[in-house]
Design an enzyme around this catalytic site. Structure first.
Site, PDB file in Angstrom:
ATOM      1  N   GLU A  88     -43.243  20.260  21.243  1.00  0.00           N
ATOM      2  CA  GLU A  88     -44.647  20.434  20.895  1.00  0.00           C
ATOM      3  C   GLU A  88     -45.545  19.473  21.681  1.00  0.00           C
ATOM      4  O   GLU A  88     -46.623  19.851  22.120  1.00  0.00           O
ATOM      5  CB  GLU A  88     -44.828  20.211  19.390  1.00  0.00           C
ATOM      6  CG  GLU A  88     -46.109  20.816  18.873  1.00  0.00           C
ATOM      7  CD  GLU A  88     -46.550  20.205  17.561  1.00  0.00           C
ATOM      8  OE1 GLU A  88     -45.740  19.493  16.936  1.00  0.00           O
ATOM      9  OE2 GLU A  88     -47.703  20.431  17.178  1.00  0.00           O
ATOM     10  N   ASP A  89     -45.103  18.237  21.836  1.00  0.00           N
ATOM     11  CA  ASP A  89     -46.002  17.188  22.347  1.00  0.00           C
ATOM     12  C   ASP A  89     -45.708  16.681  23.750  1.00  0.00           C
ATOM     13  O   ASP A  89     -46.451  15.861  24.264  1.00  0.00           O
ATOM     14  CB  ASP A  89     -45.968  15.967  21.407  1.00  0.00           C
ATOM     15  CG  ASP A  89     -46.580  16.283  20.055  1.00  0.00           C
ATOM     16  OD1 ASP A  89     -47.295  17.299  19.957  1.00  0.00           O
ATOM     17  OD2 ASP A  89     -46.343  15.514  19.118  1.00  0.00           O
TER      18      ASP A  89
END
Ligand code: MN
Length: 619
Positions: A88-89
């Site tokens: 996600e990051d």
């Protein structure tokens, strides 16, 4: 960054790595090696990021992994916890993670990423139940729920780093969605801590009030006294048991008091004792010993050993009247039941090879029926068990609710009629699919469009929503009218010119039918049926305003126009007409007429008045 800060960071990270190692010391050598590689990978990926608290980002996944390990999570879950924010990051991809750590870990990380992508607005009860359902569906694997619960727990532990308003919003969301969900998979300890932290963040004033009530020294005294008395009593009976006690947690006390509409201090289970023994038989013996010590309060005994709760929770529950007058709730269970209640079933096994003796955990939720649990559980069970609706996610992360069985087309029409009309297909979870594909909860759908498209009538077969069906039907009506007009003109042309019709826009089959009709080889009614314009059911009677009229006349110039004019005067509308030359200057006209209900006879009578008309009848 100063050298001093870098040293501090390194020491903190190293300490947390040690704690993860301690929590995973029982893992196999191979798993510990994989874990070490995951920690190094995570450190590299998150190298440039920091938490709101200022700590290096990797501290967060390390803490989450430790919580997962301490909750009984196995190697794949702990490794996935280390990696849960990478896709996600950071630049990391699922493919990369799969090649390094295997498909099991990749699946879990993918589940975490999907769950993280869903936006949760400030939820009301209904929305919260939907969100839980969606998260469960997206997670697919209950181990993902465990990792996300640990993730949320660490975020709540560090929530003070955020602004009060942000903390409040996250607290409300946690109380509505994540706490109950942790409870659903049996993570009792995590649920309790989550809800305590979230209660404080969401409603600081109420939290302080309830906490004040529960910190009452008298309750503490009752708890201490009862604990000692029971411990001694069991020992004197030669019953070897672990006895512990607690004062009810603020959030559950607050919620229950509000539900019963009574002050917190009047709740019957503010003081609770727990007895853990080694066999089921001893559970019942201890129960007898407890009741011989203190009189049981009427109607408060529950045998969840004989009849486990939906999440496999087992225990004996009774409430007794302490000499102080305070009711004390006593729970009696075996160690095995206790482990399950504290850490849940989810953490301990791989659900790919589900135990055949044990229905899937989700099934447990669906099977659940216990009138003693709050309406909330019923509503979750209903939501989770509902076959009536699905939740589909837009590319923006918003959720759309559709009836079960909905297709890509239903979804497109639900967003906008234009999107439905021009829908040429979709990407569902990144895979290209057909418009007819049936969607399920948690699908992420991106519609692909083709502006030149005209919805074919067959689309209606793929749609269950009223909105989509109505839109497609209106296209079909327009298309049919065009087709009928073309057919009518063609028959006129063929009758007049004696040539076979050649018409754009209708199929070969229909052309053939018209040609046969023009040559008088088939009856009009049959031709209409083949052309697909035979009125069905009540339509045939004209009762609902649609009538087929057959007119025989001496052919003359302008006859058709005059009949059309007369029908129009009666409020009718010709949607189809055909002419057959019968020879000897005679012709037969067929009109399909829509008209106001009850106007059928007027239409027929007026048509009879037209000069040259010999016979008028309905088909
Ligand atoms: Mn996280």
């Amino acid at each position: 960054m100063s050298a001093k800060r870098a040293d501090g960071d390194a020491a903190l990270v190293q300490q947390q790595v040690q704690e993860v190692r301690r929590a995973t010391r029982n893992m196999s050598r191979a798993d510990r090696k994989r874990l070490q590689l995951a920690i190094e990978y995570g450190k590299r990926q998150h190298a440039k990021q920091r938490r709101a608290s200022g700590e290096p980002y990797i501290c967060h996944p390390l803490e989450v992994a430790r919580i997962v390990a301490e909750s009984g999570g196995q190697a794949d879950s702990v490794i996935a916890a280390i990696l849960h924010d990478t896709v996600e990051d950071t630049q990391a991809t699922i493919e990369d993670i799969e090649s390094r750590f295997g498909s099991e870990v990749a699946t879990l990380v993918d589940g975490c990423t999907k769950v993280a992508e869903v936006r949760v607005s400030t939820p009301d009860a209904m929305e919260a139940a939907r969100m839980r359902k969606l998260l469960v569906a997206l997670a697919r694997d209950p181990r993902v729920i465990v990792i996300k619960a640990a993730d949320r727990l660490h975020n709540m532990r560090t929530i003070k780093a955020l602004s009060q308003e942000k903390a409040r919003r996250i607290g409300i969301e946690t109380l509505a969605v994540h706490g109950p969900l942790a409870g659903r998979v049996g993570l009792t300890a995590i649920k309790a801590e989550l809800e305590d932290l979230a209660f404080e963040a969401a409603h600081p004033k109420e939290y302080e009030e309830v906490k004040g009530e529960l910190d009452d020294p008298r309750l503490q005294e009752v708890l201490r006294g009862a604990l000692g008395t029971l411990d001694q009593h069991l020992e004197s009976q030669r019953l070897y048991a672990k006895v512990s006690g607690r004062i009810k947690m603020p959030w559950s006390a607050y919620k229950k008091a509000r539900q019963l509409n009574i002050p917190v201090r009047e709740l019957h289970d503010l003081v609770g004792l727990r007895v853990i023994v080694s066999s089921v038989t001893e559970c019942y013996i201890v129960l007898g010993a407890v009741h011989s010590l203190w009189p049981p309060a009427e109607g408060r005994f529950k045998d969840y050993i004989a009849q486990p709760k939906f999440n496999r929770y087992q225990s004996l529950h009774t409430s007794v009247v302490h000499p102080s007058g305070v009711l004390v709730e006593v729970q009696i269970r075996t160690q095995e039941m206790h482990d399950r209640a504290e850490h849940g079933t989810a953490a301990h096994r791989s659900y790919k090879n589900a135990d055949p003796d044990e229905p899937a955990w989700l099934q447990r939720l669906l099977d659940h029926h216990d009138e003693n649990d709050s309406d909330y559980i019923k509503s979750v069970a209903r939501e989770l068990g509902s076959d009536e609706e699905i939740l589909v996610i837009t590319p923006q992360g918003d959720t759309t609710i559709l009836p079960s069985g909905s297709s890509v087309l239903d979804f497109a029409y639900a967003i906008h009629t234009d999107l439905g009309d021009s829908c040429s297909g979709a990407e569902v979870n990144g895979q290209p699919v057909d418009v007819s594909t049936t969607l399920k909860t948690g699908d992420r759908v991106r519609i692909t469009t083709d502006p030149t498209l005209t919805p074919p009538p067959s689309w209606i077969d793929f749609c269950v929503t009223r909105r989509a069906r109505t839109a497609i039907r209106s296209h079909r009506k327009r298309a049919m009218r065009r087709q009928h007009q073309a057919a009518g003109e063609a028959i006129v042309a063929s009758a007049t010119l004696g040539a076979s019709p050649s018409i754009d826009g209708i199929g070969e089959q229909q052309e053939e039918t018209l040609a046969r009709l023009g040559r008088g080889e088939i009856e009009v009614a049959d031709a209409l049926a083949e052309l697909g314009v035979r009125p069905e059911g009540p339509h045939a009677t004209g009762a609902t305003g649609r009538t087929l009229i057959e007119v025989e006349a001496n052919d003359r110039h302008g006859l058709l126009a005059e009949v059309a004019g007369v029908i129009a005067q009666c409020g009718g509308d010709i949607v189809f007409s055909s002419t057959t030359n019968l020879g000897n200057g005679r012709c037969r006209e067929i009109f399909e007429v829509t008209h106001p209900p009850g106007a059928r006879d007027t239409v027929l009578n007026s048509t009879r008045q037209v000069a040259g008309v010999i016979r008028v009848a309905t088909v």
